[in-house]
Design an enzyme around this catalytic site. Sequence first.
Site, PDB file in Angstrom:
ATOM      1  CE  LYS A 107      -2.997   2.851   2.740  1.00  0.00           C
ATOM      2  NZ  LYS A 107      -3.367   3.280   4.060  1.00  0.00           N
ATOM      3  N   GLY A 168      -7.430   9.579  10.242  1.00  0.00           N
ATOM      4  CA  GLY A 168      -7.475   9.480  11.764  1.00  0.00           C
ATOM      5  C   GLY A 168      -8.529  10.465  12.104  1.00  0.00           C
ATOM      6  CB  ALA A 194      -8.048   8.105   5.241  1.00  0.00           C
ATOM      7  N   GLY A 195     -10.901   8.043   7.126  1.00  0.00           N
ATOM      8  CA  GLY A 195     -12.098   8.990   7.313  1.00  0.00           C
ATOM      9  C   GLY A 195     -13.108   8.234   8.202  1.00  0.00           C
ATOM     10  CG  ASN A 216      -5.061   1.449  12.546  1.00  0.00           C
ATOM     11  OD1 ASN A 216      -4.089   1.569  12.478  1.00  0.00           O
ATOM     12  ND2 ASN A 216      -5.647   0.872  13.643  1.00  0.00           N
ATOM     13  CB  THR A 217      -8.227   5.744  13.729  1.00  0.00           C
ATOM     14  OG1 THR A 217      -7.018   6.160  13.187  1.00  0.00           O
ATOM     15  CG2 THR A 217      -8.269   6.627  14.997  1.00  0.00           C
TER      16      THR A 217
END
Length: 266
Positions: A107, A168, A194-195, A216-217
């Site tokens: 990635k 994040g 993301a987001g 992830n977050t």
Amino acid sequence: MQELKNQDSPLIIGSRSFQSRLLVGTGKYKDMQETELAIQASAAEIVTVAIRRVNIGQDVNQPNLLSIIPPEKYTILPNTAGCFDADSAIRTCMLARELLDGHNLVKLEVLGDEKTLYPNVMDTLKAARTLVDDGFEVMVYTSDDPIVAQELESMGCVAIMPLGSLIGSGLGILNPHTISIIKENAKVPVLVDAGVGTASDAAMAMELGCDGVLMNTAIAAAQNPILMASAMKKAVEAGREAFLAGRMPRKRMANASSPETGYFFK
């Protein structure tokens, strides 16, 4: 439920095939045990690892993340998080390939600045071209610009990964229209990267027609990461099924659910 799942096709990324459309990261958990349990609860098959931040064999004296995400069970997706120029991203991918015995799926993310972590598109394009030419299968984090997405695909990237909002941030999918355009134009998988902040965000990404979601977050920063991982698994599956089913048309005015003729009495 099994019959419904059989109507869908596998997720094909490069030369690999997957059943799960949820991809997860390994950062921000409180310890290795929580990381392991959350990944198990997500049922993800692809797990992304920040090579510059996590030990996967670089230091033999430190705990090795591969002890809880063995390559025999998961597809490890090395990422270039923390790279702010093309050269450092390229070197990081080459290190990952060496550490993982020739593994070529990576990635790519080249960041523009530390405040927004927005992609540096120019260096992303430069790094992607070099890596593809060197035999890597590149999944690429990028902006939601459809023209940039087409250029990355044309040079050989195996998946396009536009951000839903800032890394994040948990703000959700702020750009559904442009992500839809990217998906309509693409012949390779499009995954929101993301987001995502909660399960409804993941479902929305899938309802747009995206092929998968990486997060992830949203899981690691939840009050109960293991439960949230399970929720994300269900959200991705529900969003995918809703997309395949085809939603009803939106209408400006009401339309009664029951027929307006053939009353038994008035």
